[in-house]
Design a protein around this motif. Structure first.
Motif, mmCIF file in Angstrom:
data_model
loop_
_atom_site.group_PDB
_atom_site.id
_atom_site.type_symbol
_atom_site.label_atom_id
_atom_site.label_comp_id
_atom_site.label_asym_id
_atom_site.label_seq_id
_atom_site.Cartn_x
_atom_site.Cartn_y
_atom_site.Cartn_z
ATOM 1 N N THR A 1 17.311 3.642 6.391
ATOM 2 C CA THR A 1 17.291 2.576 6.195
ATOM 3 C C THR A 1 18.084 1.194 6.621
ATOM 4 O OG1 THR A 1 17.823 4.202 4.012
ATOM 5 C CG2 THR A 1 18.482 1.691 3.432
ATOM 6 N N TRP A 2 19.234 1.498 7.079
ATOM 7 C CA TRP A 2 20.318 1.187 7.796
ATOM 8 C C TRP A 2 18.730 -0.504 9.002
ATOM 9 C CZ3 TRP A 2 23.872 -3.261 7.824
ATOM 10 C CH2 TRP A 2 24.131 -3.084 9.180
ATOM 11 N N HIS A 3 18.319 0.657 9.074
ATOM 12 C CA HIS A 3 17.906 -0.183 10.097
ATOM 13 C C HIS A 3 16.469 -0.870 9.556
ATOM 14 C CE1 HIS A 3 19.817 2.949 14.192
ATOM 15 N NE2 HIS A 3 20.082 1.054 13.663
ATOM 16 N N LEU B 1 0.685 -1.440 0.003
ATOM 17 C CA LEU B 1 0.285 0.585 -0.433
ATOM 18 C C LEU B 1 1.595 1.695 -0.042
ATOM 19 C CD1 LEU B 1 -3.186 -0.615 2.119
ATOM 20 C CD2 LEU B 1 -2.791 0.315 0.672
ATOM 21 N N THR B 2 1.700 1.314 0.951
ATOM 22 C CA THR B 2 2.720 2.235 0.902
ATOM 23 C C THR B 2 3.701 2.383 -0.343
ATOM 24 O OG1 THR B 2 3.176 1.992 3.086
ATOM 25 C CG2 THR B 2 4.870 3.587 2.128
ATOM 26 N N THR B 3 4.020 1.711 -0.816
ATOM 27 C CA THR B 3 5.039 1.800 -2.478
ATOM 28 C C THR B 3 3.367 2.314 -3.069
ATOM 29 O OG1 THR B 3 6.239 0.218 -1.855
ATOM 30 C CG2 THR B 3 5.582 0.755 -4.198
ATOM 31 N N ALA B 4 2.782 2.077 -3.001
ATOM 32 C CA ALA B 4 1.552 2.221 -4.640
ATOM 33 C C ALA B 4 1.054 3.590 -3.735
ATOM 34 C CB ALA B 4 -0.181 1.399 -3.984
ATOM 35 N N ILE B 5 1.015 4.001 -2.673
ATOM 36 C CA ILE B 5 1.140 5.327 -2.924
ATOM 37 C C ILE B 5 2.247 6.198 -3.309
ATOM 38 C CG2 ILE B 5 1.660 7.467 -0.528
ATOM 39 C CD1 ILE B 5 -0.744 5.698 0.983
ATOM 40 N N ILE B 6 3.363 5.981 -3.196
ATOM 41 C CA ILE B 6 4.495 6.561 -3.401
ATOM 42 C C ILE B 6 4.760 6.478 -5.068
ATOM 43 C CG2 ILE B 6 6.475 6.346 -3.567
ATOM 44 C CD1 ILE B 6 7.180 5.626 -0.886
ATOM 45 N N ILE C 1 13.422 13.436 5.129
ATOM 46 C CA ILE C 1 12.370 12.775 3.806
ATOM 47 C C ILE C 1 12.823 13.738 2.418
ATOM 48 C CG2 ILE C 1 9.840 13.313 3.291
ATOM 49 C CD1 ILE C 1 8.960 12.662 5.673
ATOM 50 N N GLU C 2 12.952 15.260 2.605
ATOM 51 C CA GLU C 2 13.266 15.883 1.236
ATOM 52 C C GLU C 2 14.589 15.325 0.601
ATOM 53 O OE1 GLU C 2 12.968 19.592 2.760
ATOM 54 O OE2 GLU C 2 11.219 19.598 2.599
ATOM 55 N N THR C 3 15.697 14.815 2.020
ATOM 56 C CA THR C 3 16.984 14.691 0.972
ATOM 57 C C THR C 3 16.796 13.007 0.419
ATOM 58 O OG1 THR C 3 17.685 15.341 3.432
ATOM 59 C CG2 THR C 3 19.279 13.526 2.064
ATOM 60 N N VAL C 4 16.377 12.196 0.959
ATOM 61 C CA VAL C 4 16.224 11.053 0.905
ATOM 62 C C VAL C 4 15.376 10.323 -1.129
ATOM 63 C CG1 VAL C 4 13.491 9.589 1.622
ATOM 64 C CG2 VAL C 4 16.065 8.653 1.102
ATOM 65 N N VAL D 1 13.949 2.718 -0.404
ATOM 66 C CA VAL D 1 15.011 2.894 0.658
ATOM 67 C C VAL D 1 13.933 4.201 1.120
ATOM 68 C CG1 VAL D 1 16.718 4.503 0.557
ATOM 69 C CG2 VAL D 1 17.203 2.772 -0.578
ATOM 70 N N ILE D 2 13.226 5.034 0.199
ATOM 71 C CA ILE D 2 12.338 5.912 0.790
ATOM 72 C C ILE D 2 11.287 5.375 1.797
ATOM 73 C CG2 ILE D 2 10.326 7.696 0.596
ATOM 74 C CD1 ILE D 2 12.054 7.952 -2.334
ATOM 75 N N GLU D 3 10.876 4.358 1.905
ATOM 76 C CA GLU D 3 9.742 2.865 2.465
ATOM 77 C C GLU D 3 11.079 3.381 3.646
ATOM 78 O OE1 GLU D 3 7.911 0.673 -0.082
ATOM 79 O OE2 GLU D 3 7.261 0.036 1.686
#
Lengths: 210, 210
Positions: B172-174, A143-148, A194-197, A168-170
């Motif tokens: 990401t690591w964790h 679900l989270t992947t779908a949102i992204i 969040i902005e960084t990733v 990685v964002i997740e």
DNA sequence: AACCGTACTGAAACTTGTTCTAGATTAGCG
DNA sequence: CGCTAATCTAGAACAAGTTTCAGTACGGTT
């Protein structure tokens, strides 16, 4: 579209169909779970109280959700579906995919900030879940992947590099939430993370704009 | 350098100094904790068993570590210090900072693979920890940050952008460890995620070589 | 060496997640 | 309608984390 009861059933592919009474029980349980979680967070969701609040015997509660973690992960599925529907209504306005994802996640984050205790209960359950909850956790992950992916607004199918970036964002999303919930990071800090990733996305998808 | 008893005290800045007997008790407890965790993981670390194995009364165990999560997070501090010392001995060989960090984290990952149950206990405790454990979790976080910064092999102090990247790498690591431990991601998948996120470093530090 | 406050012990008690059991209800079916 | 299997209920029982308490041992002080 606005009725969520139709979408709710879609998350449980397996098992025999439930009767109306059973569906109602399940719904009462999830409601009580979210209610209690909305107060004291993870610890406030006590199985006896959930059973009582949803007017169901303890044994029945365990028949529907084999553990507290199962219950809370199912609660998260439920909430995520609401969120997904809400987010769909107002797609992100930014032009770059990375910025779009960041914008969407920040919206989700603000929604969580309104119910920090509920967020606590759900996220803690999610990361504490062991192998026996893997299928359910996987559903949440999808679900989270779908949102992204929705937020990215791709034309075609995502590339493997993009999927890695999304993973990685997740990771960052979940872990940043944890640090915020446990008071080790500020809201601003989470925003920065969040902005960084999300820069990873523009790195892998160099704007195929027309 | 090779004696860990000297380094162990450094992680606990507060509190009165312990007598030799107390230090020995603390050490026995941490040893028993790691031992039990090395077998069945989080669930196998039962406070009564830890107390018995370390030859200490249950109440005393709770005086040293106010909860099971505190105990396991302290165990993680301990293990991380060993790891840090080990990693220092063989610095990464890659030229690019991002690749150096990825290489170091993969070494750490392989170390964890040798004791998956221990890894399970420590990581689950870490992400499950609530606010009452924040100081200890923060210590673990600082240790991890130190390991990553070490691996980068910077000349001067890291920039804010680099620190953000390091934070995201830690997230990401964790989280990747969690997905691996709960059987939702393969070792190869974790490797890809680590390598993906480590690109952020080279993005922020465009190789100031000479 | 006697003394005092703190730390340690052993054991019971309490809390909450989880399991189990016996009996009552319900759903589906002939 | 009456039968049968599955489900549900109420409540006890069990497991492990945590707390509490009365008594004992230890460490430093005079």
């Amino acid at each position: 579209m606005t009725t969520d009861s139709t979408a709710a059933g879609a998350a449980l592919p397996a098992g025999p169909p439930l009767t109306a009474r059973q569906e109602a029980r399940r719904r009462r349980i999830l409601h009580a779970s979210a209610e209690l979680a909305g107060r004291g967070g993870f610890d406030a969701v006590q199985m006896r109280e959930v059973a009582e609040a949803s007017d169901v015997a303890l044994g029945t509660l365990y028949r529907y959700f084999p553990s507290k973690v199962h219950l809370l992960v199912a609660t998260m599925q439920d909430q995520l579906q609401h969120l997904h529907a809400t987010l769909r209504k107002r797609p992100p306005t930014e032009p770059e995919p990375g910025a779009r994802v960041a914008q969407t996640l920040m919206r989700a984050f603000r929604a969580l900030q309104r119910e920090p205790h509920l967020a606590d209960a759900m996220v803690r359950a999610l990361t504490f879940a062991d192998r026996s909850v893997s299928p359910e956790v996987d559903t949440v992950s999808r679900l989270t992947t779908a949102i992204i992916l929705d937020a990215m607004g791709l034309d075609g199918a995502p590339t493997p590099e993009q999927l890695s970036a999304v993973r990685v964002i997740e990771h960052t999303w979940h872990s940043a939430l944890i640090t915020w919930l446990s008071g080790r990071a500020s809201i601003a800090q989470v925003k920065i993370d969040i902005e960084t990733v999300c820069r990873l996305i523009d790195l892998t998808a160099p704007v195929p704009r027309a």
